[in-house]
Design a protein around this motif. Structure first.
Motif, PDB file in Angstrom:
ATOM      1  N   GLY A  29      -4.611  -3.196 -13.238  1.00  0.00           N
ATOM      2  CA  GLY A  29      -5.820  -3.026 -14.037  1.00  0.00           C
ATOM      3  C   GLY A  29      -6.391  -1.623 -14.007  1.00  0.00           C
ATOM      4  O   GLY A  29      -7.607  -1.438 -14.103  1.00  0.00           O
ATOM      5  N   GLY A  30      -5.528  -0.626 -13.825  1.00  0.00           N
ATOM      6  CA  GLY A  30      -5.981   0.759 -13.799  1.00  0.00           C
ATOM      7  C   GLY A  30      -6.401   1.261 -12.431  1.00  0.00           C
ATOM      8  O   GLY A  30      -6.672   2.449 -12.259  1.00  0.00           O
ATOM      9  N   LEU A  31      -6.462   0.368 -11.444  1.00  0.00           N
ATOM     10  CA  LEU A  31      -6.820   0.797 -10.096  1.00  0.00           C
ATOM     11  C   LEU A  31      -5.617   1.416  -9.390  1.00  0.00           C
ATOM     12  O   LEU A  31      -4.472   1.133  -9.725  1.00  0.00           O
ATOM     13  CB  LEU A  31      -7.347  -0.392  -9.288  1.00  0.00           C
ATOM     14  CG  LEU A  31      -8.609  -1.077  -9.817  1.00  0.00           C
ATOM     15  CD1 LEU A  31      -9.044  -2.198  -8.869  1.00  0.00           C
ATOM     16  CD2 LEU A  31      -9.742  -0.083 -10.012  1.00  0.00           C
ATOM     17  N   THR A  32      -5.879   2.259  -8.402  1.00  0.00           N
ATOM     18  CA  THR A  32      -4.831   2.908  -7.624  1.00  0.00           C
ATOM     19  C   THR A  32      -5.131   2.724  -6.137  1.00  0.00           C
ATOM     20  O   THR A  32      -6.183   2.188  -5.758  1.00  0.00           O
ATOM     21  CB  THR A  32      -4.745   4.408  -7.940  1.00  0.00           C
ATOM     22  OG1 THR A  32      -5.925   5.065  -7.425  1.00  0.00           O
ATOM     23  CG2 THR A  32      -4.650   4.645  -9.443  1.00  0.00           C
ATOM     24  N   PHE A  33      -4.224   3.206  -5.296  1.00  0.00           N
ATOM     25  CA  PHE A  33      -4.444   3.096  -3.860  1.00  0.00           C
ATOM     26  C   PHE A  33      -5.696   3.855  -3.410  1.00  0.00           C
ATOM     27  O   PHE A  33      -6.291   3.537  -2.386  1.00  0.00           O
ATOM     28  CB  PHE A  33      -3.223   3.599  -3.095  1.00  0.00           C
ATOM     29  CG  PHE A  33      -2.043   2.670  -3.181  1.00  0.00           C
ATOM     30  CD1 PHE A  33      -2.032   1.478  -2.488  1.00  0.00           C
ATOM     31  CD2 PHE A  33      -0.947   2.987  -3.960  1.00  0.00           C
ATOM     32  CE1 PHE A  33      -0.958   0.605  -2.566  1.00  0.00           C
ATOM     33  CE2 PHE A  33       0.142   2.128  -4.053  1.00  0.00           C
ATOM     34  CZ  PHE A  33       0.134   0.930  -3.359  1.00  0.00           C
ATOM     35  N   GLN A  71      -2.534   8.952  -2.356  1.00  0.00           N
ATOM     36  CA  GLN A  71      -3.242   8.544  -1.142  1.00  0.00           C
ATOM     37  C   GLN A  71      -2.686   7.224  -0.607  1.00  0.00           C
ATOM     38  O   GLN A  71      -3.426   6.280  -0.303  1.00  0.00           O
ATOM     39  CB  GLN A  71      -4.750   8.445  -1.394  1.00  0.00           C
ATOM     40  CG  GLN A  71      -5.390   9.797  -1.651  1.00  0.00           C
ATOM     41  CD  GLN A  71      -6.899   9.730  -1.768  1.00  0.00           C
ATOM     42  OE1 GLN A  71      -7.518   8.713  -1.456  1.00  0.00           O
ATOM     43  NE2 GLN A  71      -7.498  10.815  -2.219  1.00  0.00           N
ATOM     44  N   ALA A  72      -1.361   7.179  -0.503  1.00  0.00           N
ATOM     45  CA  ALA A  72      -0.680   5.990  -0.002  1.00  0.00           C
ATOM     46  C   ALA A  72       0.355   6.388   1.037  1.00  0.00           C
ATOM     47  O   ALA A  72       0.801   7.536   1.094  1.00  0.00           O
ATOM     48  CB  ALA A  72      -0.014   5.237  -1.148  1.00  0.00           C
ATOM     49  N   VAL A  73       0.723   5.417   1.863  1.00  0.00           N
ATOM     50  CA  VAL A  73       1.702   5.634   2.933  1.00  0.00           C
ATOM     51  C   VAL A  73       2.773   4.560   2.820  1.00  0.00           C
ATOM     52  O   VAL A  73       2.460   3.378   2.656  1.00  0.00           O
ATOM     53  CB  VAL A  73       1.021   5.550   4.321  1.00  0.00           C
ATOM     54  CG1 VAL A  73       2.047   5.755   5.434  1.00  0.00           C
ATOM     55  CG2 VAL A  73      -0.098   6.584   4.425  1.00  0.00           C
ATOM     56  N   GLU A  83       9.722  -2.921   2.950  1.00  0.00           N
ATOM     57  CA  GLU A  83       8.978  -1.670   2.899  1.00  0.00           C
ATOM     58  C   GLU A  83       7.790  -1.848   1.964  1.00  0.00           C
ATOM     59  O   GLU A  83       7.913  -2.429   0.890  1.00  0.00           O
ATOM     60  CB  GLU A  83       9.859  -0.529   2.375  1.00  0.00           C
ATOM     61  CG  GLU A  83      10.976  -0.117   3.311  1.00  0.00           C
ATOM     62  CD  GLU A  83      11.810   1.028   2.746  1.00  0.00           C
ATOM     63  OE1 GLU A  83      11.330   1.701   1.797  1.00  0.00           O
ATOM     64  OE2 GLU A  83      12.933   1.228   3.231  1.00  0.00           O
ATOM     65  N   LEU A  84       6.631  -1.340   2.400  1.00  0.00           N
ATOM     66  CA  LEU A  84       5.420  -1.438   1.594  1.00  0.00           C
ATOM     67  C   LEU A  84       4.764  -0.082   1.452  1.00  0.00           C
ATOM     68  O   LEU A  84       4.796   0.740   2.378  1.00  0.00           O
ATOM     69  CB  LEU A  84       4.418  -2.397   2.236  1.00  0.00           C
ATOM     70  CG  LEU A  84       4.749  -3.889   2.290  1.00  0.00           C
ATOM     71  CD1 LEU A  84       3.606  -4.640   2.958  1.00  0.00           C
ATOM     72  CD2 LEU A  84       4.999  -4.442   0.900  1.00  0.00           C
ATOM     73  N   LEU A  85       4.158   0.140   0.306  1.00  0.00           N
ATOM     74  CA  LEU A  85       3.283   1.282   0.090  1.00  0.00           C
ATOM     75  C   LEU A  85       1.866   0.769   0.253  1.00  0.00           C
ATOM     76  O   LEU A  85       1.460  -0.185  -0.432  1.00  0.00           O
ATOM     77  CB  LEU A  85       3.501   1.854  -1.318  1.00  0.00           C
ATOM     78  CG  LEU A  85       3.047   3.291  -1.588  1.00  0.00           C
ATOM     79  CD1 LEU A  85       3.799   4.272  -0.679  1.00  0.00           C
ATOM     80  CD2 LEU A  85       3.268   3.652  -3.049  1.00  0.00           C
ATOM     81  N   LEU A  86       1.104   1.369   1.190  1.00  0.00           N
ATOM     82  CA  LEU A  86      -0.234   0.882   1.516  1.00  0.00           C
ATOM     83  C   LEU A  86      -1.253   2.012   1.434  1.00  0.00           C
ATOM     84  O   LEU A  86      -0.901   3.190   1.566  1.00  0.00           O
ATOM     85  CB  LEU A  86      -0.246   0.281   2.920  1.00  0.00           C
ATOM     86  CG  LEU A  86       0.605  -0.978   3.118  1.00  0.00           C
ATOM     87  CD1 LEU A  86       0.671  -1.335   4.596  1.00  0.00           C
ATOM     88  CD2 LEU A  86       0.035  -2.152   2.315  1.00  0.00           C
ATOM     89  N   PRO A  87      -2.523   1.683   1.233  1.00  0.00           N
ATOM     90  CA  PRO A  87      -3.549   2.719   1.139  1.00  0.00           C
ATOM     91  C   PRO A  87      -3.700   3.493   2.442  1.00  0.00           C
ATOM     92  O   PRO A  87      -3.534   2.944   3.538  1.00  0.00           O
ATOM     93  CB  PRO A  87      -4.827   1.917   0.827  1.00  0.00           C
ATOM     94  CG  PRO A  87      -4.364   0.602   0.280  1.00  0.00           C
ATOM     95  CD  PRO A  87      -3.073   0.323   0.991  1.00  0.00           C
ATOM     96  N   MET A  88      -4.044   4.765   2.339  1.00  0.00           N
ATOM     97  CA  MET A  88      -4.398   5.534   3.524  1.00  0.00           C
ATOM     98  C   MET A  88      -5.652   4.926   4.141  1.00  0.00           C
ATOM     99  O   MET A  88      -6.478   4.313   3.474  1.00  0.00           O
ATOM    100  CB  MET A  88      -4.669   6.991   3.150  1.00  0.00           C
ATOM    101  CG  MET A  88      -3.440   7.790   2.787  1.00  0.00           C
ATOM    102  SD  MET A  88      -3.871   9.533   2.492  1.00  0.00           S
ATOM    103  CE  MET A  88      -2.250  10.198   2.068  1.00  0.00           C
ATOM    104  N   GLN A 213       4.187  -4.390  -6.388  1.00  0.00           N
ATOM    105  CA  GLN A 213       4.982  -3.627  -7.349  1.00  0.00           C
ATOM    106  C   GLN A 213       5.695  -2.461  -6.697  1.00  0.00           C
ATOM    107  O   GLN A 213       6.681  -1.947  -7.238  1.00  0.00           O
ATOM    108  CB  GLN A 213       4.086  -3.138  -8.500  1.00  0.00           C
ATOM    109  CG  GLN A 213       3.669  -4.227  -9.453  1.00  0.00           C
ATOM    110  CD  GLN A 213       2.732  -3.753 -10.545  1.00  0.00           C
ATOM    111  OE1 GLN A 213       2.466  -2.544 -10.672  1.00  0.00           O
ATOM    112  NE2 GLN A 213       2.233  -4.672 -11.350  1.00  0.00           N
ATOM    113  N   ASN A 214       5.203  -2.029  -5.555  1.00  0.00           N
ATOM    114  CA  ASN A 214       5.849  -0.938  -4.828  1.00  0.00           C
ATOM    115  C   ASN A 214       6.596  -1.416  -3.597  1.00  0.00           C
ATOM    116  O   ASN A 214       6.974  -0.620  -2.740  1.00  0.00           O
ATOM    117  CB  ASN A 214       4.764   0.087  -4.402  1.00  0.00           C
ATOM    118  CG  ASN A 214       4.190   0.855  -5.566  1.00  0.00           C
ATOM    119  OD1 ASN A 214       4.780   1.825  -6.037  1.00  0.00           O
ATOM    120  ND2 ASN A 214       3.036   0.415  -6.053  1.00  0.00           N
TER     121      ASN A 214
END
Length: 219
Positions: A29-33, A71-73, A83-88, A213-214
């Motif tokens: 919905g347009g949001l990011t990490f 701004q993700a790790v 494997e996951l991409l997660l917010p800092m 999705q990541n």
């Protein structure tokens, strides 16, 4: 129980988060990490507790890379081969059965599990979703559950009015389950569980979309 032909009627009975998703798919919905973390260049993932309630020992999850732009790790949960991409600004750890990630105040918590549907006494991911939703409603009176099969073959279950846990400052909570069947073997899969305070749940599906999705899985 609530999937297939019964799903539409079930969902129409409640103006819930699932209705915000279109075309049977999760959408950020347009949001990011950036909307869910703290820009600390990934430092939070190398500090903090290494155990959880009950004395279960955990180890920190391996950091594979840091993306300052988003701004993700990216982390590797060896216990579930995911494997996951997660917010800092979050933390992550794991034990022998699951990977766990959470905000520093543990207000938002994510768990990644491997699921053997046969071992759980069900036929497949759809049967598992129905059984788990029914069990939750039976054990926790007042909890509402909704489910939907998504376009990619996964199953999304949303639990509302879930009682707060011992470490939660306020409640109730909303919990999202995303069940991902193995494309090579429908008898096993991955369960991603995301929980947060109910008053923040309007963004929960967007966060779940970003994370899954990541996601990379070694099936």
């Amino acid at each position: 129980m609530f999937l297939s032909g019964a799903t539409a009627a079930f969902l129409m009975a409640s103006a819930a988060p699932l209705q915000a998703q279109t075309a049977n798919r999760l959408d950020p919905g347009g949001l990011t990490f950036r909307d869910f973390g703290v820009p600390d260049n990934g430092s939070s993932f190398t500090r903090g507790e290494q155990s959880i309630g009950g004395g279960t020992t955990q180890s920190f999850t391996r950091v594979l890379g840091i993306d300052p732009t988003s701004q993700a790790v990216r982390l590797r949960f060896d216990s579930v081969k995911v494997e996951l991409l997660l917010p800092m600004g979050w933390q992550a750890s794991e034990d022998g059965e699951r990977g766990i990630a959470y905000t520093l105040d543990k207000r938002i918590r994510l768990i990644v599990w491997r699921v053997d549907f046969v071992y759980e006494g069900v036929r497949d991911a759809e049967h598992y979703a129905a059984t788990k939703a029914g069990s939750m409603k039976a054990r926790r009176p007042g909890v509402q559950a909704q489910a939907r099969k998504l376009r990619d073959g996964s199953f999304l279950v949303v639990y509302e009015n879930v009682p707060k846990g011992p470490s939660d400052s306020s409640g109730p909570r909303t919990v999202f389950d995303l069940i991902l069947p193995n494309p090579k073997d429908p008898k096993v899969g991955i369960l991603v569980t995301l929980g947060m305070p109910a008053n923040e749940a309007s963004r929960g599906l967007q966060l779940l979309a970003l994370i899954t999705q990541n996601m990379r899985t070694d099936w």
